[in-house]
Design an enzyme around this catalytic site. Sequence first.
Site, PDB file in Angstrom:
ATOM      1  N   HIS A 369       0.801  -1.231   0.000  1.00  0.00           N
ATOM      2  CA  HIS A 369       0.000   0.000   0.000  1.00  0.00           C
ATOM      3  C   HIS A 369       0.829   1.275   0.000  1.00  0.00           C
ATOM      4  O   HIS A 369       0.262   2.362   0.082  1.00  0.00           O
ATOM      5  CB  HIS A 369      -0.922   0.058   1.219  1.00  0.00           C
ATOM      6  CG  HIS A 369      -1.976  -1.000   1.247  1.00  0.00           C
ATOM      7  ND1 HIS A 369      -3.228  -0.809   0.719  1.00  0.00           N
ATOM      8  CD2 HIS A 369      -1.953  -2.258   1.720  1.00  0.00           C
ATOM      9  CE1 HIS A 369      -3.944  -1.904   0.881  1.00  0.00           C
ATOM     10  NE2 HIS A 369      -3.186  -2.809   1.488  1.00  0.00           N
ATOM     11  N   LYS A 560      -8.973  13.705   4.662  1.00  0.00           N
ATOM     12  CA  LYS A 560      -8.052  12.563   4.668  1.00  0.00           C
ATOM     13  C   LYS A 560      -7.059  12.794   5.793  1.00  0.00           C
ATOM     14  O   LYS A 560      -7.034  13.880   6.384  1.00  0.00           O
ATOM     15  CB  LYS A 560      -7.315  12.469   3.325  1.00  0.00           C
ATOM     16  CG  LYS A 560      -6.685  13.803   2.874  1.00  0.00           C
ATOM     17  CD  LYS A 560      -6.046  13.714   1.497  1.00  0.00           C
ATOM     18  CE  LYS A 560      -7.010  13.795   0.343  1.00  0.00           C
ATOM     19  NZ  LYS A 560      -7.014  12.656  -0.528  1.00  0.00           N
ATOM     20  N   ARG A 561      -6.225  11.793   6.106  1.00  0.00           N
ATOM     21  CA  ARG A 561      -5.180  12.006   7.092  1.00  0.00           C
ATOM     22  C   ARG A 561      -4.333  13.219   6.695  1.00  0.00           C
ATOM     23  O   ARG A 561      -4.175  13.532   5.517  1.00  0.00           O
ATOM     24  CB  ARG A 561      -4.292  10.756   7.195  1.00  0.00           C
ATOM     25  CG  ARG A 561      -4.963   9.599   7.880  1.00  0.00           C
ATOM     26  CD  ARG A 561      -5.274   9.928   9.327  1.00  0.00           C
ATOM     27  NE  ARG A 561      -4.074   9.902  10.116  1.00  0.00           N
ATOM     28  CZ  ARG A 561      -3.801   9.030  11.083  1.00  0.00           C
ATOM     29  NH1 ARG A 561      -4.691   8.082  11.374  1.00  0.00           N
ATOM     30  NH2 ARG A 561      -2.681   9.086  11.763  1.00  0.00           N
ATOM     31  N   LYS A 566       0.262  14.606   1.113  1.00  0.00           N
ATOM     32  CA  LYS A 566      -1.113  14.833   0.649  1.00  0.00           C
ATOM     33  C   LYS A 566      -1.361  16.318   0.365  1.00  0.00           C
ATOM     34  O   LYS A 566      -2.360  16.683  -0.234  1.00  0.00           O
ATOM     35  CB  LYS A 566      -2.115  14.300   1.670  1.00  0.00           C
ATOM     36  CG  LYS A 566      -2.043  12.767   1.835  1.00  0.00           C
ATOM     37  CD  LYS A 566      -3.063  12.280   2.853  1.00  0.00           C
ATOM     38  CE  LYS A 566      -2.924  10.805   3.202  1.00  0.00           C
ATOM     39  NZ  LYS A 566      -3.511   9.912   2.197  1.00  0.00           N
ATOM     40  N   THR A 668      -8.820   6.367  -1.919  1.00  0.00           N
ATOM     41  CA  THR A 668     -10.150   5.802  -2.095  1.00  0.00           C
ATOM     42  C   THR A 668     -11.206   6.874  -1.824  1.00  0.00           C
ATOM     43  O   THR A 668     -12.321   6.784  -2.337  1.00  0.00           O
ATOM     44  CB  THR A 668     -10.381   4.596  -1.158  1.00  0.00           C
ATOM     45  OG1 THR A 668      -9.911   4.930   0.146  1.00  0.00           O
ATOM     46  CG2 THR A 668      -9.641   3.377  -1.663  1.00  0.00           C
ATOM     47  N   LYS A 672     -14.961   7.884  -3.601  1.00  0.00           N
ATOM     48  CA  LYS A 672     -16.226   8.139  -2.907  1.00  0.00           C
ATOM     49  C   LYS A 672     -16.802   9.479  -3.331  1.00  0.00           C
ATOM     50  O   LYS A 672     -18.007   9.607  -3.575  1.00  0.00           O
ATOM     51  CB  LYS A 672     -15.987   8.122  -1.385  1.00  0.00           C
ATOM     52  CG  LYS A 672     -15.585   6.755  -0.860  1.00  0.00           C
ATOM     53  CD  LYS A 672     -14.892   6.786   0.507  1.00  0.00           C
ATOM     54  CE  LYS A 672     -14.166   5.454   0.734  1.00  0.00           C
ATOM     55  NZ  LYS A 672     -13.245   5.475   1.891  1.00  0.00           N
TER      56      LYS A 672
HETATM   57  C1  26Q Z   1       3.327   0.487  10.262  1.00  0.00           C
HETATM   58  C2  26Q Z   1       4.192   0.131  11.264  1.00  0.00           C
HETATM   59  C3  26Q Z   1       3.986   0.549  12.559  1.00  0.00           C
HETATM   60  C4  26Q Z   1       2.887   1.354  12.833  1.00  0.00           C
HETATM   61  C5  26Q Z   1       2.012   1.714  11.832  1.00  0.00           C
HETATM   62  C6  26Q Z   1       2.238   1.280  10.535  1.00  0.00           C
HETATM   63  C7  26Q Z   1       1.298   1.649   9.483  1.00  0.00           C
HETATM   64  C8  26Q Z   1      -0.062   1.669   9.743  1.00  0.00           C
HETATM   65  C9  26Q Z   1      -0.938   2.015   8.765  1.00  0.00           C
HETATM   66  C10 26Q Z   1       1.741   1.964   8.208  1.00  0.00           C
HETATM   67  C11 26Q Z   1       0.829   2.307   7.214  1.00  0.00           C
HETATM   68  C12 26Q Z   1      -0.521   2.330   7.493  1.00  0.00           C
HETATM   69  C13 26Q Z   1      -1.541   2.691   6.532  1.00  0.00           C
HETATM   70  C14 26Q Z   1      -1.327   2.922   5.267  1.00  0.00           C
HETATM   71  C15 26Q Z   1      -2.406   3.324   4.374  1.00  0.00           C
HETATM   72  O1  26Q Z   1      -3.521   3.587   4.795  1.00  0.00           O
HETATM   73  N1  26Q Z   1      -2.134   3.398   3.067  1.00  0.00           N
HETATM   74  C16 26Q Z   1      -3.152   3.799   2.124  1.00  0.00           C
HETATM   75  O2  26Q Z   1      -3.770   2.616   1.634  1.00  0.00           O
HETATM   76  C17 26Q Z   1      -4.892   2.942   0.830  1.00  0.00           C
HETATM   77  C18 26Q Z   1      -5.570   1.637   0.441  1.00  0.00           C
HETATM   78  O3  26Q Z   1      -4.779   0.936  -0.467  1.00  0.00           O
HETATM   79  C19 26Q Z   1      -4.461   3.744  -0.382  1.00  0.00           C
HETATM   80  O4  26Q Z   1      -5.615   4.129  -1.083  1.00  0.00           O
HETATM   81  C20 26Q Z   1      -3.683   4.983   0.047  1.00  0.00           C
HETATM   82  O5  26Q Z   1      -3.165   5.643  -1.093  1.00  0.00           O
HETATM   83  C21 26Q Z   1      -2.551   4.592   0.977  1.00  0.00           C
HETATM   84  O6  26Q Z   1      -1.909   5.744   1.477  1.00  0.00           O
END
Ligand code: 26Q
Length: 821
Positions: A369, A560-561, A566, A668, A672
């Site tokens: 991702h 979004k975050r 972004k 995503t 929406k």
């Molecule tokens: C990793 C290690 C330790 C703590 C947290 C994490 C961690 C947690 C969540 C790393 C990444 C995430 C989330 C990533 C994420 O949401 N990515 C998004 O995924 C979406 C679905 O595929 C995409 O549409 C977005 O572009 C992408 O940013």
Amino acid sequence: MPKPSNVLSHPAESADIAAFRAAVLDKLAYSFGKTPDVASLNDWYMATALALRDRIVARWLKTGQRPDAEGRKRVYYLSIEYLLGQLLFDALINMRLLNVARAALADLDVDIDQLRKLEPDAALGNGGLGRLAACYMDSMAALAVPAYGYGIRYENGLFVQQIRDGWQNELPERWLSLGNPWEFERTDTEYSICFGGSVEYVGDGHGNGTARGLWYPDERVLAVAYDTPIAGWRGRHVNTLRLWSARATTPVQLAAFNEGDLVGATAPRAQVEAISRVLYPSDATAAGQELRLRQEYFFTSASLQDITRRHLEQHGDLTSLPDHAAIQLNDTHPAIAVAELMRILVDEHEHAWDEAWRITKGTLSYTNHTLLPEALESWPVPLLNRLLPRHMQIIYLINKAHLDDASAKGFVEPGMLASISLIQEGHEKRVRMGHLAFVGSHRINGVSALHTDLMQKTVFRDLNRAAPGRIVNVTNGITFRRWLYEANPSLTALLVNTLGERVLDDPAELLRLKGFCDDAGFVEEYKAQRRRNKQALAGRIHQLTGVRVDPTALFDVQIKRIHEYKRQLLNILEAVAVYLAIRREPERSWVPRVKLFAGKAAASYERAKLIIKLAGDVGQVINNDPLVGDKLKVVFMPNYSVSLAQCIIPGSDLSEQISTAGMEASGTGNMKLALNGALTIGTLDGANIEIRNEVGADNIFIFGLTAEEIDDRRRAHFTGRQAASPRLMEAIKSIDDGVFSPDQPDRFKPIAQALLGYDHFMVAADFDAYWDAQRKVDLAFVQPGWWRSSILNTSRMGWFSSDRAIREYASEIWSVPVVES
Ligand code: 26Q
């Protein structure tokens, strides 16, 4: 026109209503010991949810026991996050019971919309990745793919964001405090999860180190299952979301307890159970703490033990696992599954190493991702060695076989071998979890065409050379049940009335809207539903921020975050530049605009938190400047969530998708918003590219540098100062001078200065193109063509249904059949 709610479920028959009403009253009496006259709103909510759950469970038991169910291949989705949101309306809509429940409750003098407001979001995720898992659970149930979702039952979901004096504060989230009516605790399903200790080897494993290991751990935690049924569209199929909760093996330390230290005796228990206490609140940076690794192994091991136990019960041994189980790893968070499955096969079931490897690779697949270097997970070897000594050994063995294999294929160059190694060398060795997931999987997928292409060119370039043909693309999708039918009932009603009920089952039917985009009557109705949604959104904005906005203004949203890539900052800078222009020429005819921001920043991400403060401070000045009035408003809505998104999206005119090209894997929210008829202003990044291809270049505002151009510029070490036009310089200067922070003029200097220096996110480089695109938006918004474009967006977004994405996973990755709707 029928009322919106009528198209979302069968017309309510009086017998159905009476039966549901009786069921609710029964729950109130026998589950909560209440009569209607003393029941609180929460009691009504719980009773309604339980009555509905009974209907779901009836189907659940049936679909689980179907004659073919036992032999069919199952999908197991492993995700450390599920951003489910509220479940009541989702389940009512999927079960086609919304009208029945509404009428039954009305008979009891209860307003179902009041109950809806009461339900907390299940916010067991940070953002896109977690929400994707929730959409995919919905689609797998809709398509009758027999599937289990596995994850963690966090006691505290994503923090509640409070905005105080413009700054973000994080408060603990307590979604379980009033009880969770959707889950079943399975006290009979628990597994032991081990940590630490030492390993002994049995036999010589053909002299190559692949002997069986006996692990003597020194810590054990229990994983207890909680199941939530996930009902698919029209209630045809029901799957299970199984979330694990940590429990200590012994409730108290007996020694301490007997000595009278009652508090001390429970402390170790609290520590063990901390594993499932809280969701890590970072989205794009790897946290790297030991507790996080414990969480990852905890849920992965429990899930694999559950999967292999089920397989053994039905098929006797694990040799045929790949024929009956497809395990999807949602990012690298469960990547330790590669080593854990090997351990289960080799150590516990005495399979030969090579056979175990065939089974592992045949069963696992991995979705990537992100390409952001700071988000690529890796764990220090010493930490893995201490916590999971046997897994570390297995990883070394996998790595050796993998590097030998590459050498045998002629890849002998040390640089190449270092790049594909599972171990990153350096003063502290680390295990690359993305590499581990890649090597242990038969398919690896990216989440949009561009992202998959960049994956092949960047992080996995060399692995892809050594093991070609494994990378595929599956562009993300969203469930229309939540993001159209549930979030936007008035648009849904219009679509059903115009196109017929089949549109609810087949989004390709939306294409027939083209025939209506010049039909004055239809266009009027389409505009009317947007107007209503904007009025509702304006109400919510006022309620949450105290700012009154004109509902006829252009609603321009970025939700979004908060992250530098972004580029919320680009959007804020444009607001500042427009503000300065309005002040210069207040008499010009400005197209009134409301800029709406919402999103959470990781608690430790100082720059993101400062950007939130900047948005708020810019809003303070602009919103209170009498010269500006309704021409421009800037609002930051606190505590963005799935349920807030469901309110904002249907009332949006313009969707901001302005990430630095090459950095947003897919997005995503972009889907929406476009589905609900917002036009996109965006860069050629992630799924924006595919959205442009679907909706047509005339119906989207694309601007800015391409991923390739960004690459070139970075190489040339471009600074913001080199790129900045007079208009941008003026906007930056006003921020630098403290125009928006008179109480502390230096507050935003770090931001202003960074923009002029080495501008990693290319805000300055893209500013002028963004400004020009926004002026095109202004012109277009007051033309009738806007509505034609908006309707064509809704019409052409059908391809982004998560049902399409799940069909692709089913055929290209999992080899499981789906039912056609
Ligand atoms: C990793 C290690 C330790 C703590 C947290 C994490 C961690 C947690 C969540 C790393 C990444 C995430 C989330 C990533 C994420 O949401 N990515 C998004 O995924 C979406 C679905 O595929 C995409 O549409 C977005 O572009 C992408 O940013």
